[in-house]
Design a protein around this motif. Sequence first.
Motif, mmCIF file in Angstrom:
data_model
loop_
_atom_site.group_PDB
_atom_site.id
_atom_site.type_symbol
_atom_site.label_atom_id
_atom_site.label_comp_id
_atom_site.label_asym_id
_atom_site.label_seq_id
_atom_site.Cartn_x
_atom_site.Cartn_y
_atom_site.Cartn_z
ATOM 1 N N CYS A 53 0.749 -0.936 0.036
ATOM 2 C CA CYS A 53 0.232 0.139 0.435
ATOM 3 C C CYS A 53 0.972 1.264 -0.219
ATOM 4 C CB CYS A 53 -0.993 -0.166 0.911
ATOM 5 S SG CYS A 53 -1.664 -0.999 1.506
ATOM 6 N N SER A 54 0.944 2.091 -0.705
ATOM 7 C CA SER A 54 1.526 3.182 -1.158
ATOM 8 C C SER A 54 1.261 4.272 0.490
ATOM 9 C CB SER A 54 0.834 4.236 -2.548
ATOM 10 O OG SER A 54 -0.020 4.816 -2.235
ATOM 11 N N GLN A 55 0.235 4.213 1.033
ATOM 12 C CA GLN A 55 -0.513 4.631 2.181
ATOM 13 C C GLN A 55 -1.042 3.731 3.166
ATOM 14 O OE1 GLN A 55 -3.250 8.110 1.195
ATOM 15 N NE2 GLN A 55 -1.554 9.159 -0.183
ATOM 16 N N TRP A 56 -1.181 4.539 4.857
ATOM 17 C CA TRP A 56 -1.390 3.118 5.372
ATOM 18 C C TRP A 56 -3.024 4.590 5.791
ATOM 19 C CZ3 TRP A 56 1.006 -0.089 7.697
ATOM 20 C CH2 TRP A 56 2.305 0.394 8.155
ATOM 21 N N SER A 57 -3.727 3.319 4.748
ATOM 22 C CA SER A 57 -4.962 4.591 4.369
ATOM 23 C C SER A 57 -6.495 3.320 4.285
ATOM 24 C CB SER A 57 -5.281 5.333 3.421
ATOM 25 O OG SER A 57 -5.240 5.182 2.432
ATOM 26 N N GLU A 58 -7.393 3.658 5.148
ATOM 27 C CA GLU A 58 -8.304 2.668 4.667
ATOM 28 C C GLU A 58 -8.689 2.928 2.961
ATOM 29 O OE1 GLU A 58 -13.550 2.715 4.911
ATOM 30 O OE2 GLU A 58 -11.413 3.881 6.338
ATOM 31 N N ALA A 59 -8.299 3.476 1.956
ATOM 32 C CA ALA A 59 -8.457 3.348 0.405
ATOM 33 C C ALA A 59 -7.674 2.557 -0.248
ATOM 34 C CB ALA A 59 -8.437 4.908 0.109
ATOM 35 N N GLU A 60 -6.251 2.681 0.352
ATOM 36 C CA GLU A 60 -5.713 1.679 -0.180
ATOM 37 C C GLU A 60 -5.637 0.480 -0.069
ATOM 38 O OE1 GLU A 60 -2.316 1.510 -1.939
ATOM 39 O OE2 GLU A 60 -3.655 3.373 -2.544
ATOM 40 N N GLY A 61 -6.273 0.159 1.508
ATOM 41 C CA GLY A 61 -6.067 -1.080 2.126
ATOM 42 C C GLY A 61 -7.503 -1.828 1.275
ATOM 43 N N ALA A 62 -8.173 -1.233 0.923
ATOM 44 C CA ALA A 62 -9.434 -1.690 -0.389
ATOM 45 C C ALA A 62 -9.209 -1.946 -1.599
ATOM 46 C CB ALA A 62 -10.316 -0.933 -0.157
ATOM 47 N N ARG A 63 -7.927 -0.847 -1.967
ATOM 48 C CA ARG A 63 -7.375 -0.995 -3.671
ATOM 49 C C ARG A 63 -7.167 -2.031 -3.132
ATOM 50 N NH1 ARG A 63 -2.525 -1.278 -5.161
ATOM 51 N NH2 ARG A 63 -1.741 -0.429 -3.608
ATOM 52 N N ALA A 64 -5.629 -2.608 -2.363
ATOM 53 C CA ALA A 64 -4.221 -3.762 -2.186
ATOM 54 C C ALA A 64 -5.630 -5.044 -2.055
ATOM 55 C CB ALA A 64 -3.717 -3.310 -0.820
ATOM 56 N N LEU A 65 -7.026 -4.853 -1.018
ATOM 57 C CA LEU A 65 -7.533 -6.178 -0.964
ATOM 58 C C LEU A 65 -8.267 -6.796 -2.801
ATOM 59 C CD1 LEU A 65 -8.363 -8.856 0.965
ATOM 60 C CD2 LEU A 65 -10.217 -7.408 0.957
ATOM 61 N N GLY A 66 -9.088 -5.566 -2.942
ATOM 62 C CA GLY A 66 -9.494 -6.158 -4.506
ATOM 63 C C GLY A 66 -8.295 -6.859 -5.347
ATOM 64 N N GLU A 67 -7.129 -6.168 -5.780
ATOM 65 C CA GLU A 67 -6.528 -6.261 -6.185
ATOM 66 C C GLU A 67 -5.768 -8.036 -6.300
ATOM 67 O OE1 GLU A 67 -2.962 -3.564 -6.732
ATOM 68 O OE2 GLU A 67 -4.028 -2.512 -7.377
ATOM 69 N N LEU A 68 -5.956 -8.596 -4.478
ATOM 70 C CA LEU A 68 -5.768 -9.767 -4.682
ATOM 71 C C LEU A 68 -6.343 -10.185 -5.305
ATOM 72 C CD1 LEU A 68 -4.442 -8.848 -0.956
ATOM 73 C CD2 LEU A 68 -2.251 -10.260 -2.709
#
Length: 350
Positions: A221-236
């Motif tokens: 994740c590029s940031q410690w953020s909710e949006a980045e967590g959602a993006r990363a999990l979606g890609e996985l």
Amino acid sequence: MQPPTLRDVAELAGVHAATASRALNPSTRRLVNSETAKRVLKAAETLGYQPNPIARSLKTARSTTVGVVIPDLTNPLFPPIVRGIEDGLAAAGYNAWLVNTDNDPRREQAQIESLVSRQVEGLIVATARREHPLLERLHEQHKPMVQVNRRVDDLDVPAVAADDAAGIELAVRHLVELGHTRIAHLAGPETTSTGVARARAFRHAVRDLGVDDDPALVARCSQWSEAEGARALGELLDARLGFTGVVAGNDLQALGCYDVFAERGIDCPRDLSVVGFNDMPFLDKLRPPLTTVRVPHYELGTEAARLLLESIHDPDRHARSVLLPPTLVVRQSTGPAPKRSVDRRPRRDR
């Protein structure tokens, strides 16, 4: 009516003004007889006397103030740290001046320069990046400083943080004991020591515990953020990697997982378990309540204050780091591994 002065307090207490000054200053009170100090404090209370910190700093060349540099005040991680810092400083008669950088290096530089211009005696910094020229320059200028929660690579400055490796191991072991063998990790930014340390600890933990060590299961994740967590999990999930558990780098990233669960109709923990890191306030109010690694945030603050006061009063003291032990708080976002993994596409794609 003029406000009472130090001389008024001294006259009422029957002592010299210099003695009254020492008795009213927590850092020098030990130099005064305890009975005399009580008499001075009582006189000050009776008169309603308030010390003038500006006058005191001009006389002593000490401001008894400390700058506290926070990256994001909206992140619930930081208020208990700040509270611990304030309480730790207050016992020594110091006050904290708090600035927020919004994770913007230019704003950070302006804020720190403002603090230094106001003669703060030291800095407690929670914004450290692994490479941080500004903090390196301040260190070269012999500015007392303590890093809290994060640290700069190869910078010989006191630091206090949670034991990231121990915390990640607790999270991975918990999922393994529930039967999970393919576990994903949402890693924090590579620019931060916490992001790197937790990702490294995750890889060590899955190897040591004998479950699948698949580099593809680590999403950065590029940031410690909710949006980045959602993006990363979606890609996985889109990559269909067959994992049944997730260890998030922090609680905000874990909250992003909840957004994905809602979007894709994933039942947590029946379909997918998730563990956070930090134990921010109100995680027990989520549905399901989040299992997470608890960091002693208040104690991080009090320990940072203690280390900084040591550096201020003993500048030649060798810099040392302190790691505080985390604990695992088990709630309802983790459960037994399902027999089949779930890699659901967003509902709009179905």
